[in-house]
Motif scaffolding. Structure first.
Motif, mmCIF file in Angstrom:
data_model
loop_
_atom_site.group_PDB
_atom_site.id
_atom_site.type_symbol
_atom_site.label_atom_id
_atom_site.label_comp_id
_atom_site.label_asym_id
_atom_site.label_seq_id
_atom_site.Cartn_x
_atom_site.Cartn_y
_atom_site.Cartn_z
ATOM 1 N N GLY A 80 -39.313 31.413 -39.515
ATOM 2 C CA GLY A 80 -39.233 31.910 -38.231
ATOM 3 C C GLY A 80 -40.152 33.263 -38.213
ATOM 4 N N VAL A 81 -39.978 33.873 -39.189
ATOM 5 C CA VAL A 81 -40.883 35.324 -39.237
ATOM 6 C C VAL A 81 -42.324 34.669 -39.387
ATOM 7 N N HIS A 82 -42.717 33.796 -40.183
ATOM 8 C CA HIS A 82 -44.012 33.216 -40.496
ATOM 9 C C HIS A 82 -44.493 32.776 -39.024
ATOM 10 N N GLU A 83 -43.765 31.895 -38.357
ATOM 11 C CA GLU A 83 -44.171 31.524 -36.946
ATOM 12 C C GLU A 83 -44.267 32.379 -35.957
ATOM 13 N N SER A 84 -43.819 33.731 -36.091
ATOM 14 C CA SER A 84 -44.025 34.848 -35.268
ATOM 15 C C SER A 84 -45.287 35.414 -35.425
ATOM 16 N N GLN A 85 -45.785 35.319 -36.737
ATOM 17 C CA GLN A 85 -47.251 35.728 -36.896
ATOM 18 C C GLN A 85 -48.149 34.757 -36.583
#
Length: 490
Positions: free
Chosen positions: A282-287
């Motif tokens: 999820g944090v990866h996809e935020s980037q």
């Protein structure tokens, strides 16, 4: 050596071997000869057995019992090692190796079936993958929810129930915005090709450099389905090209650059440790999503990209930067998730989220999947699926066993909305710089707030630290409503 030093020494070697396995997967998806697939499956299975043995080594449990972390970094390292050890010990080694072997073979079978639009040819293999992942889910869940057990691999601490509530709060505003746009008299212009594919790759590299991707520690290649592989000093990205439409290439590249930069920018202190990678998908996809959308599809950057495209391809059938911006952000109920506009994208994810929950929990079987997909797509998008490659065969995730991954895309969009709201307040010069093809004011902020920390903090914690606010769907939805109301004169 004390327990902590022994634990970290053992773990560094495990992480290094995990990177070797990742490199084998990268090779398989980019340059491996087709005939090597059976051998590669055995190689991956063998290496997975080695990794499983290291993760479940009884000495790891002994060191964990003895260790006393001295600071916050050591505490986070121990937390991640303990979490990995506990999950690995629940899954039999033979099952772990078989999943690696079958999913490796499955990928090639999927690619061939996709090229022929033949789901029936792939269905038996997908059934085998699903059966193995259900077994793994049962081992991990130990009587609790199967799907949550798999979701925890990608988004630690999340649950399907929590995400369902979040997505339910998003759907009404997304659907209302979509209906207004599709009912508008304003239509987006279309580009006219063909578009030279080597030139697309040159521009893709220029986009990657504009967003800070460091080619001394990475590379850009082509793949059937774009992805990012590796971390630290070797983080590789891929894209794809089409002679009919160049935006898929450019924005797939920028999306993967978001992933790649996250991995490249983790503090060097954490290299080859459990903290040396993104904390969750999820944090990866935020980037990847904020790079691709709020930054990459904004008026400032599309103005810069328009100039480069005009030099490479001529006017593309467009009459200037504003027309180019509108074409980049055209809203239509297309089939392909990776090419979906920002309004429709989350509807693609919700479809997959619901279907994969049903598959894992046994409420839906592979034999009925294509019909279920097509019916849901028609209901959500108002368009009948015309072929399997535009429907159930379009994504690589289920063929390689990534059940539980899909909802992290929409969670990443929510996180990106929160981050963008904070970035705009903290970095007033971000847009002026982007208009020059310089994303560094924005990406430097993201590096400092998110990327450098790696897995030091929990997923929601790192987002809330960066923004100073609780996580909410409102920033994302407000951004979408304002952007597309302007584009479509709503």
């Amino acid at each position: 050596m004390n327990a902590y030093k022994k634990l970290m020494s053992h773990t560094r070697e495990t992480v290094a071997l995990k990177q070797v396995l990742g490199r084998l997967n990268w090779d398989q998806e980019t340059v491996m000869p087709r005939g090597a697939a059976p051998q590669r499956a055995e190689e991956l299975a063998a290496l997975e057995k080695v990794l499983h043995a290291r993760r479940t080594d009884p000495q790891v449990a002994e060191w964990l019992a003895e260790v006393t972390p001295k600071d916050a970094v050591a505490d986070a390292q121990v937390y991640q090692i303990r979490r990995s050890h506990e999950r690995a010990t629940k899954v039999p080694a033979d099952l772990s190796a078989e999943i690696a072997r079958v999913t490796s073979l499955s990928q090639g079978i999927w690619a061939e079936a996709r090229a022929r639009d033949d789901f029936a040819a792939f269905a038996p293999t997908l059934g085998e993958v699903l059966n193995l992942r259900r077994q793994e889910a049962d081992a991990l869940a130990q009587g609790d929810d199967r799907y949550d057990a798999l979701l925890d691999d990608y988004e630690p601490g999340e649950s399907a129930a929590n995400l369902t509530g979040m997505f339910a709060a998003m759907r009404p505003r997304l659907v209302a915005l979509r209906e207004k746009i599709l009912g508008s008299e304003t239509t987006a212009p279309a580009v006219h090709g063909p578009f030279n594919e080597p030139l697309q790759m040159e521009l893709a590299e220029a986009c990657a450099r504009a967003f800070g991707y460091d080619f001394d520690f990475g590379r850009l290649d082509k793949a059937v389905h774009p992805f990012t592989s590796g971390q630290g000093q070797d983080s590789r990205i891929t894209t794809r090209t089409s002679p009919d439409e160049p935006f898929g290439c450019f924005y797939s590249t920028i999306h993967e650059v978001g992933h790649g930069c996250y991995e490249q920018n983790v503090s060097a202190e954490y290299l080859l440790t459990p903290l040396g990678e993104g904390v969750s998908m999820g944090v990866h996809e935020s980037q990847s999503r904020i790079y691709e959308n709020q930054l990459g599809r904004g008026r400032a950057f599309t103005g810069w990209l328009h100039g480069r495209c005009q030099s490479a391809f001529g006017d593309m059938g467009l009459d200037g930067p504003d027309s180019f911006y509108a074409a980049v952000n055209a809203v239509n109920p297309g089939y392909i998730r990776t090419e979906a506009d920002e309004v429709h994208y989350n509807l693609h994810i919700l479809l997959r989220f619901d279907l994969e929950q049903a598959l894992i929990r046994g409420d839906l079987e592979v034999a009925d999947l294509e019909d279920a997909w097509n019916a849901r797509f028609k209901a959500d998008f108002g368009v009948a699926v015309d072929k399997a490659s535009n429907g159930v065969l379009q994504d690589v995730h289920w063929p390689v066993g990534l059940f539980g991954y899909f909802p992290t895309y929409s969670l990443g969009n929510v996180y990106a909305g929160c981050l963008f709201e904070a970035l705009k307040a903290d970095v007033p010069e971000w847009e002026t710089a982007l208009a020059r093809g310089d994303a560094s004011p924005a990406t430097d902020w993201l590096r400092a707030k998110i990327q450098t920390h790696g897995a030091l903090y929990r997923p929601r914690e790192v987002i809330e630290k960066a923004t100073g606010k609780p996580i909410s769907v409102d920033p994302l939805l407000t951004y979408l409503e304002e952007k597309f109301s302007d584009l479509y004169n709503l």
